[in-house]
Motif scaffolding. Structure first.
Motif, PDB file in Angstrom:
ATOM      1  N   ARG A   2      37.491 -79.544  47.990  1.00  0.00           N
ATOM      2  CA  ARG A   2      37.660 -80.469  46.877  1.00  0.00           C
ATOM      3  C   ARG A   2      39.094 -80.400  46.377  1.00  0.00           C
ATOM      4  NH1 ARG A   2      35.858 -77.432  42.033  1.00  0.00           N
ATOM      5  NH2 ARG A   2      35.555 -75.322  42.780  1.00  0.00           N
TER       6      ARG A   2
ATOM      7  N   ARG B  80      28.754 -83.612  38.974  1.00  0.00           N
ATOM      8  CA  ARG B  80      30.028 -83.928  39.622  1.00  0.00           C
ATOM      9  C   ARG B  80      31.016 -82.764  39.563  1.00  0.00           C
ATOM     10  NH1 ARG B  80      28.788 -87.555  43.225  1.00  0.00           N
ATOM     11  NH2 ARG B  80      28.426 -89.664  42.431  1.00  0.00           N
ATOM     12  N   ALA B  89      36.138 -88.943  38.468  1.00  0.00           N
ATOM     13  CA  ALA B  89      35.700 -88.654  39.833  1.00  0.00           C
ATOM     14  C   ALA B  89      35.809 -89.951  40.625  1.00  0.00           C
ATOM     15  CB  ALA B  89      34.265 -88.147  39.831  1.00  0.00           C
ATOM     16  N   ILE B  91      34.581 -91.726  43.792  1.00  0.00           N
ATOM     17  CA  ILE B  91      33.476 -91.565  44.735  1.00  0.00           C
ATOM     18  C   ILE B  91      33.386 -92.774  45.673  1.00  0.00           C
ATOM     19  CG2 ILE B  91      30.993 -91.069  44.953  1.00  0.00           C
ATOM     20  CD1 ILE B  91      32.412 -89.002  43.195  1.00  0.00           C
ATOM     21  N   GLN B  94      30.675 -91.470  50.204  1.00  0.00           N
ATOM     22  CA  GLN B  94      30.189 -90.154  49.799  1.00  0.00           C
ATOM     23  C   GLN B  94      31.192 -89.555  48.817  1.00  0.00           C
ATOM     24  OE1 GLN B  94      30.573 -88.759  54.059  1.00  0.00           O
ATOM     25  NE2 GLN B  94      31.287 -86.914  53.031  1.00  0.00           N
ATOM     26  N   ASP B  95      30.841 -88.403  48.265  1.00  0.00           N
ATOM     27  CA  ASP B  95      31.746 -87.737  47.336  1.00  0.00           C
ATOM     28  C   ASP B  95      32.667 -86.839  48.150  1.00  0.00           C
ATOM     29  OD1 ASP B  95      33.058 -86.370  45.382  1.00  0.00           O
ATOM     30  OD2 ASP B  95      31.261 -85.545  44.413  1.00  0.00           O
ATOM     31  N   TYR B  96      33.932 -87.232  48.231  1.00  0.00           N
ATOM     32  CA  TYR B  96      34.886 -86.437  49.001  1.00  0.00           C
ATOM     33  C   TYR B  96      35.523 -85.322  48.162  1.00  0.00           C
ATOM     34  CZ  TYR B  96      34.376 -90.356  52.193  1.00  0.00           C
ATOM     35  OH  TYR B  96      33.850 -91.318  53.024  1.00  0.00           O
ATOM     36  N   ARG B  99      39.036 -85.387  42.218  1.00  0.00           N
ATOM     37  CA  ARG B  99      38.944 -85.534  40.762  1.00  0.00           C
ATOM     38  C   ARG B  99      40.338 -85.633  40.163  1.00  0.00           C
ATOM     39  NH1 ARG B  99      34.667 -85.791  42.753  1.00  0.00           N
ATOM     40  NH2 ARG B  99      32.835 -84.482  42.452  1.00  0.00           N
TER      41      ARG B  99
END
Lengths: 61, 150
Positions: A2, B80, B89, B91, B94-96, B99
C-alpha cells in the motif's frame, strides 16, 4: 503493498515521527527511508530491503 | 468558485476520456463531511480537499465521489485502513492500496490525476523487471511518501 501520499504540513506529528525535513521523503515499512526522487531500480532495492527486514544502511547508488 | 481554470479542466477531462478504463471511486474521509468544519481537527484542509475532489469528479462520468464521516462511520474508515484525516482512498476495479492524506493541491494535484488514471487502468509504467522482483515479495510493504504542495 500500500502507498500513502502524506501532506507533511497537515500532519506535523507524522512528519516529526519520521524526521521529515525535506520532501519528497519516502518511508518504507517504518524502517527504510530516503529523500528525493530515485530511479526505479534503486527504489525497488529499497522496497526489497524493507521487505526483507534488513535495516542496515543500503549502499549508495 | 471553481478551483480549476477552464483550460486546465478541459485538459484533464480529455486525459480522463482517453486514458481511463475502469470506474474510479474517490472515497473521502473526514471527521465531518457536512461542511460544518470542527475546529482543531484540520477542518479547513478537509473542506478544501472535499471541494477539490468534487470538482475532479465532475471531469469524468467514470469518477464517483463518496463522502464518509469518520465520526458517524468509523467502520467505513477502518475497512479502508484510514489512519488519519482528511484522507482520500482511490479505488478502481480493486483496491490497490493508494491513499492520499491531506489536501491534493499544488504539485500534488497532478499526482492525484496520475493516480486516478493509473488506478483506473490497473497498471503503471513500472518495468517488467521490477514487476517480477516485486511479485516475489511476500511481506506487506507500506510505502509512505511525504510531500508538500510546493
Amino acid at each position: 503493498m500500500r502507498a500513502d501520499i502524506v501532506e507533511a504540513g497537515e500532519f506535523p506529528e507524522l512528519a516529526g515521527r519520521y524526521n521529515v525535513y525535506a520532501v519528497p521523503k519516502v518511508v518504507i515499512n517504518d524502517t527504510v527511508e530516503f529523500v528525493g526522487a530515485q530511479l526505479e531500480p534503486q527504489f525497488l532495492r529499497y522496497v526489497l530491503q524493507a521487505s526483507s527486514g534488513d535495516t542496515s544502511p543500503s549502499p549508495s547508488p | 468558485m471553481p478551483f480549476l481554470q477552464e483550460k486546465d479542466a478541459a485538459y484533464i477531462r480529455t486525459r480522463f476520456e482517453r486514458e481511463m478504463q475502469h470506474d474510479v471511486s474517490l472515497e473521502f474521509f473526514a471527521p465531518t463531511t457536512s461542511g460544518l468544519a470542527l475546529p482543531d481537527v484540520g477542518g479547513e484542509y478537509a473542506e478544501y480537499t472535499q471541494k477539490i475532489l468534487a470538482e475532479v469528479a465532475t471531469l469524468s462520468p467514470k469518477i464517483n465521489l463518496t463522502l464518509h464521516s469518520t465520526l458517524s462511520e468509523p467502520e467505513a474508515a477502518k475497512a479502508r485502513g484510514i489512519a488519519h484525516t482528511p484522507a482520500t482512498a482511490v479505488i478502481g476495479a480493486q483496491d490497490y492500496g493508494v491513499r492520499f492524506y491531506g489536501m491534493p493541491a499544488g504539485y500534488e494535484f497532478a499526482t492525484l490525476i496520475e493516480v486516478i488514471i493509473a488506478v483506473s487502468r490497473g497498471s503503471t509504467t513500472v518495468t517488467e523487471q521490477t514487476r517480477a522482483a516485486l511479485s516475489q515479495v511476500s511481506r506487506d510493504v507500506h510505502v509512505q511518501v511525504f510531500v508538500t504542495p510546493t
